[in-house]
Design a protein around this motif. Structure first.
Motif, PDB file in Angstrom:
ATOM      1  N   ALA A  43     -11.380  20.616   6.539  1.00  0.00           N
ATOM      2  CA  ALA A  43     -12.130  20.605   5.202  1.00  0.00           C
ATOM      3  C   ALA A  43     -11.223  20.530   4.106  1.00  0.00           C
ATOM      4  CB  ALA A  43     -13.040  22.013   5.255  1.00  0.00           C
ATOM      5  N   GLY A  44     -11.797  20.476   2.871  1.00  0.00           N
ATOM      6  CA  GLY A  44     -11.039  20.363   1.619  1.00  0.00           C
ATOM      7  C   GLY A  44     -10.082  21.685   1.343  1.00  0.00           C
ATOM      8  N   ASP A  45      -8.989  21.380   0.452  1.00  0.00           N
ATOM      9  CA  ASP A  45      -7.824  22.230   0.288  1.00  0.00           C
ATOM     10  C   ASP A  45      -8.361  23.742   0.206  1.00  0.00           C
ATOM     11  OD1 ASP A  45      -6.123  20.229   0.554  1.00  0.00           O
ATOM     12  OD2 ASP A  45      -5.850  19.987  -1.525  1.00  0.00           O
ATOM     13  N   ALA A  46      -9.397  23.894  -0.965  1.00  0.00           N
ATOM     14  CA  ALA A  46      -9.765  25.339  -0.686  1.00  0.00           C
ATOM     15  C   ALA A  46     -10.490  26.003   0.489  1.00  0.00           C
ATOM     16  CB  ALA A  46     -10.924  25.424  -1.890  1.00  0.00           C
TER      17      ALA A  46
ATOM     18  N   LEU B 251       0.674  -1.181  -0.129  1.00  0.00           N
ATOM     19  CA  LEU B 251      -0.041   0.150   0.009  1.00  0.00           C
ATOM     20  C   LEU B 251       0.833   1.245   0.094  1.00  0.00           C
ATOM     21  CD1 LEU B 251      -2.737  -0.946   2.683  1.00  0.00           C
ATOM     22  CD2 LEU B 251      -2.804  -1.064   0.197  1.00  0.00           C
ATOM     23  N   ARG B 252       0.503   2.469  -0.490  1.00  0.00           N
ATOM     24  CA  ARG B 252       0.902   3.738  -0.600  1.00  0.00           C
ATOM     25  C   ARG B 252      -0.155   4.640  -0.161  1.00  0.00           C
ATOM     26  NH1 ARG B 252       1.329   2.286  -6.030  1.00  0.00           N
ATOM     27  NH2 ARG B 252      -0.503   3.188  -7.085  1.00  0.00           N
ATOM     28  N   MET B 253       0.448   5.715   0.788  1.00  0.00           N
ATOM     29  CA  MET B 253      -0.636   6.789   0.909  1.00  0.00           C
ATOM     30  C   MET B 253       0.050   8.127   1.124  1.00  0.00           C
ATOM     31  SD  MET B 253      -3.198   5.340   3.841  1.00  0.00           S
ATOM     32  CE  MET B 253      -3.781   7.084   4.524  1.00  0.00           C
ATOM     33  N   ASP B 254      -0.446   9.217   0.389  1.00  0.00           N
ATOM     34  CA  ASP B 254       0.309  10.652   0.568  1.00  0.00           C
ATOM     35  C   ASP B 254      -0.462  11.478   1.366  1.00  0.00           C
ATOM     36  OD1 ASP B 254      -1.908  11.326  -0.780  1.00  0.00           O
ATOM     37  OD2 ASP B 254      -0.993  11.405  -2.769  1.00  0.00           O
ATOM     38  N   SER B 255      -0.145  12.756   1.635  1.00  0.00           N
ATOM     39  CA  SER B 255      -0.992  13.520   2.514  1.00  0.00           C
ATOM     40  C   SER B 255      -2.270  13.766   2.330  1.00  0.00           C
ATOM     41  CB  SER B 255      -0.030  14.775   2.490  1.00  0.00           C
ATOM     42  OG  SER B 255       0.006  15.575   1.319  1.00  0.00           O
ATOM     43  N   ALA B 256      -2.551  13.786   0.905  1.00  0.00           N
ATOM     44  CA  ALA B 256      -3.877  14.265   0.595  1.00  0.00           C
ATOM     45  C   ALA B 256      -4.859  12.995   1.016  1.00  0.00           C
ATOM     46  CB  ALA B 256      -3.980  14.413  -0.926  1.00  0.00           C
TER      47      ALA B 256
ATOM     48  N   GLY C 228      -3.582  19.033   5.649  1.00  0.00           N
ATOM     49  CA  GLY C 228      -4.768  19.128   6.916  1.00  0.00           C
ATOM     50  C   GLY C 228      -4.466  18.420   8.006  1.00  0.00           C
ATOM     51  N   PHE C 229      -3.692  17.088   7.745  1.00  0.00           N
ATOM     52  CA  PHE C 229      -3.148  16.330   9.163  1.00  0.00           C
ATOM     53  C   PHE C 229      -2.234  17.313   9.839  1.00  0.00           C
ATOM     54  CE2 PHE C 229      -0.341  13.605  11.277  1.00  0.00           C
ATOM     55  CZ  PHE C 229      -1.080  12.489  11.692  1.00  0.00           C
TER      56      PHE C 229
ATOM     57  N   ASP D  36      -5.692  12.903   4.518  1.00  0.00           N
ATOM     58  CA  ASP D  36      -6.415  13.949   5.054  1.00  0.00           C
ATOM     59  C   ASP D  36      -7.955  13.368   4.696  1.00  0.00           C
ATOM     60  OD1 ASP D  36      -4.296  15.421   5.669  1.00  0.00           O
ATOM     61  OD2 ASP D  36      -4.730  17.223   4.050  1.00  0.00           O
ATOM     62  N   ALA D  37      -8.048  12.835   3.392  1.00  0.00           N
ATOM     63  CA  ALA D  37      -9.297  12.159   3.295  1.00  0.00           C
ATOM     64  C   ALA D  37      -9.723  11.179   4.201  1.00  0.00           C
ATOM     65  CB  ALA D  37      -9.264  11.540   1.836  1.00  0.00           C
ATOM     66  N   ALA D  38      -8.843  10.323   4.758  1.00  0.00           N
ATOM     67  CA  ALA D  38      -8.998   9.394   5.680  1.00  0.00           C
ATOM     68  C   ALA D  38      -9.516  10.165   7.019  1.00  0.00           C
ATOM     69  CB  ALA D  38      -8.066   8.582   5.951  1.00  0.00           C
TER      70      ALA D  38
END
Length: 472
Positions: free
Chosen positions: A437-440, A233-238, A453-454, A241-243
């Motif tokens: 919240a989302g990036d914007a 598995l791999r996960m990035d910062s985005a 966000g994390f 944040d979604a998790a």
């Protein structure tokens, strides 16, 4: 979820090691069953989907994740042939990959940290189509509908079950595959605690501590994935944040049932970040996890737009002005005007009009109060003054100033909860919805910060638990 059930359940017997180990299984297994009932059966679950579906349909309370097309988190997939009841679908393949990978992680950590051997789950894994009324109930369930919209760990037989028809696809489609990783890592976390003797059937530990401990263990595993140490598995910062956005949407309200407590959004994200930052030893100790102090305080009704703008905005401006002056900085707070007065308007609650003027869209502010709560709506306003305070007292990169602004926002929010009658425990949970919240929307809160966000949530929590002085 820590739920005793009086129903009789057939027990999956301990099978041959080669059959129960996902890493060595070559085909689907048929569970061996015993006619003996399992007494004092306990299951720990997320109690997730009904609330999430309701929120998604109503448009209220959910911090939605709308990422670009999900590139996926899987490097090397594991076939779900070892999963009882699998339909070999893509979502079961994702689940099989996660639980196999997580057990690999814990095999290494158990030896390294606890000097003990890890053994894979004796009872195995169960995928259930909860829309099929003829489906066989998994362990710890008398009827298949008990699993609807859920996943749980069954301590009585050391097994994990999930709803593949509604729960996992909803998580994946609304938050991305990383949300599925987090949910199943949480259930594996229960198995970890059970092996370490931290989940006694007698109920000696509180349901809240049991659930947040599983969140903590999930955080330590996810860190391993994000750091690139997983082969599968791999996960990035985005994706991280979604998790977390998924996690806060299946948290408890502050006024929760004592026998069905999973933790508020603040408690759950705090426990997850404790495990992520400090590793499994933090989860295994009996000290308080960093979010637990916020459990009390009840909840308050929402303040309206007029009160936020006429009373709360001046109070925040004065708080940060005194902070900057004490530190010998230059206080240059933005002017906050209604959008029709400022003469500019953007897509969010706040719009930077230039010339140190911020325009407030009253209708969007009102909608945010209705959907997320007044503290979530107020957080961008607090963040605007915190950002000005960070500029006035510290130099550095936009990321550093953004993290300092997040910390100061947390310090002010914590001050409201602890020291005034203007906020309560529920307001912390509302605030972190704005932080995550989302990036914007996050850029609206903390300016041009390039932090994730994390990272901003971790800084915010640091401010909540400390004071403005702790925000370096």
């Amino acid at each position: 979820m820590y739920v005793p059930t009086g129903a009789r359940h057939n027990r999956v017997l301990r099978a041959n090691r080669a059959e129960t180990n996902p890493r060595t299984s070559t085909g689907a297994r048929t569970p061996t069953r015993s006619g003996n009932p399992v007494r004092a059966t306990r299951r720990r679950s997320l109690a997730l989907l009904p609330m999430v579906l309701l929120a998604l349909l109503s448009g209220c309370t959910v911090v939605r994740s709308t990422p670009a097309p999900d590139p996926g988190v899987v490097r090397h997939a594991v076939a779900p042939s070892f999963v009882f009841g699998t339909d070999s679908s893509a979502v079961d393949e994702l689940a099989a990959t996660v639980v196999t990978d997580a057990q690999d992680y814990w095999e290494g950590e158990f030896r390294r940290l606890f000097g003990r051997d890890w053994h894979d789950l004796d009872g195995g894994f169960f995928s259930v189509d909860t829309t099929d009324e003829n489906a066989t109930p998994p362990p710890c369930s008398a009827d298949v509908t008990e699993l609807t919209g859920n996943a749980y760990y069954c301590a009585a037989v050391d097994a994990i079950a999930w709803d593949r028809a509604a729960m996992l696809p909803v998580l994946r489609d609304h938050y991305g595959q990383s949300a599925v990783v987090l949910v199943l890592a949480h259930e594996i976390g229960h198995a970890v605690a059970h092996r370490l003797g931290h989940e006694p059937a007698s109920g000696e530990r509180s349901p809240l501590r049991i659930e947040t401990t599983a969140d903590c263990y999930a955080g330590s595993y996810v860190r391993w994935v994000v750091d690139g140490d997983s082969r599968r598995l791999r996960m990035d910062s985005a994706e991280l944040d979604a998790a977390l956005r998924a996690l806060i949407n299946f948290a408890d309200p502050v006024t929760r049932s004592g026998t069905d407590a999973h933790g508020t959004a603040y408690e759950r994200t705090g426990a997850f970040q404790d495990g992520y930052t400090n590793g499994p030893r933090t989860c295994a100790t009996e000290h308080e996890l960093s979010g637990e102090w916020s459990a009390g305080g009840g909840s308050r009704g929402n303040r309206d737009v007029t009160e936020l703008l006429r009373e709360r905005v001046p109070a925040a401006r004065d708080f940060f002005g005194r902070l900057v002056e004490r530190r010998g900085g230059r206080w240059n707070p933005p002017r906050v005007l209604a959008s029709e007065v400022a003469g500019c308007e953007g897509p969010a609650i706040l719009t930077d009009c230039g010339g140190n003027v911020l325009a407030v869209n009253r209708e969007r502010l009102r909608r945010s109060i209705y959907e997320l709560g007044d503290q979530a709506a107020e957080t961008p306003l607090i963040g605007a003054f915190a950002t000005a305070a960070a500029r006035g007292t510290a130099s550095g990169t936009p990321e550093r100033r953004g993290l300092r602004a997040a910390c100061l926002t947390g310090a002010y929010t914590g001050h409201l909860v602890r020291d005034t009658d203007r906020a309560a425990g529920s307001d912390l949970n509302e605030a972190i919805r704005a932080v995550l919240a989302g990036d914007a929307a996050r850029r609206e809160v903390f300016g041009a910060s390039t932090a994730s966000g994390f990272e901003e949530l971790r800084a915010f929590r640091g401010g909540v638990s400390g004071t403005a002085k702790s925000c370096s």
